[in-house]
Design an enzyme around this catalytic site. Structure first.
Site, PDB file in Angstrom:
ATOM      1  N   SER A 113       0.802  -1.221   0.000  1.00 42.58           N
ATOM      2  CA  SER A 113       0.000   0.000   0.000  1.00 42.58           C
ATOM      3  C   SER A 113       0.835   1.272   0.000  1.00 42.58           C
ATOM      4  O   SER A 113       0.301   2.362  -0.171  1.00 42.58           O
ATOM      5  CB  SER A 113      -0.940   0.022   1.215  1.00 42.58           C
ATOM      6  N   LYS A 140       1.397   3.878   7.341  1.00 35.58           N
ATOM      7  CA  LYS A 140       0.604   4.771   6.507  1.00 35.58           C
ATOM      8  C   LYS A 140       1.088   6.210   6.662  1.00 35.58           C
ATOM      9  O   LYS A 140       1.753   6.567   7.628  1.00 35.58           O
ATOM     10  CB  LYS A 140      -0.882   4.712   6.905  1.00 35.58           C
TER      11      LYS A 140
END
Length: 210
Positions: free
Chosen positions: A128, A166
């Site tokens: 991701s 993230k």
């Protein structure tokens, strides 16, 4: 030749956020003499044995030996490496359990660390964060801290059991965990949901693994 100004600067690095009393008790460096060195009032260096006792990740024993005149500067490289533990894996995708068992070590230059913080590496799983050039099996170098600025990449624990890598965005009271891959939707947390999150560190750099 004893470089007393350089030695003072090295002492200040080694002391860090400690008090001179704490530093003296920890290393055995006499507090009176420590004060004199910090105030440039002594023209003779400490003994090599004392230098070995006070050396640390911030300033190596060899660097102290050079500034105190026991070693010539050209006899070795002043770049000093520090071993940083690899604490398992963090998922760059859907959150996955972080296994905090030391699986090895990587080295960084001492200039990249500070006595004020703890550091560790985590191995990346998932894709991701690929648009931030963070790929599966890479190692992210993390400085332990419980908050980051909006836009920083961080390791975040969710619900006390899952960890994810993230970009952290803060906007209008919301905290958003943003992937760097359009295949993954952002994870949005309202102010009431923030207790579910625990930021454990900021990513400082990435070591790419082929």
């Amino acid at each position: 030749m004893f470089q007393k100004v350089k030695f003072k600067e090295q002492l200040q690095k080694l002391i860090g956020n400690s008090t001179t009393t704490e530093f003296s008790e920890r290393t055995g460096f006499n507090r009176t003499y420590l004060s004199k060195y910090l105030n440039l009032r002594l023209d003779r260096p400490p003994s090599p044995d004392l230098l070995r006792a006070i050396a640390g990740p911030q300033v190596s024993y060899e660097e102290l030996m050079v500034s105190c005149g026991y070693l010539p500067a050209e006899s070795f490289s002043l770049r000093h490496s520090v071993r940083i533990p690899i604490l398992g894996a963090v998922h760059a995708g859907m959150p996955a359990l972080a296994v905090e068992n030391i699986e090895g070590y990587e080295t960084v230059d001492a200039s990249e660390v500070s006595a004020c913080h703890e550091y560790f590496y985590l191995r990346v799983q998932g894709d991701s964060m690929i648009n931030a050039r963070i790929y599966p099996n890479d190692l992210v170098f993390v400085r332990k801290q419980d908050d980051v600025e909006s836009g920083d990449i961080a390791v975040v624990i969710i619900d006390n059991e899952t960890a994810t890598l993230k970009r952290v965005l803060k906007k209008d009271g919301l905290l958003i965990l943003q992937a760097e891959n359009p295949a993954y939707a952002p994870m949005v947390f309202t102010p009431a949901e923030l207790p579910r999150l625990h930021i454990i560190g900021k990513v400082l750099h990435v070591k790419f693994k082929l």
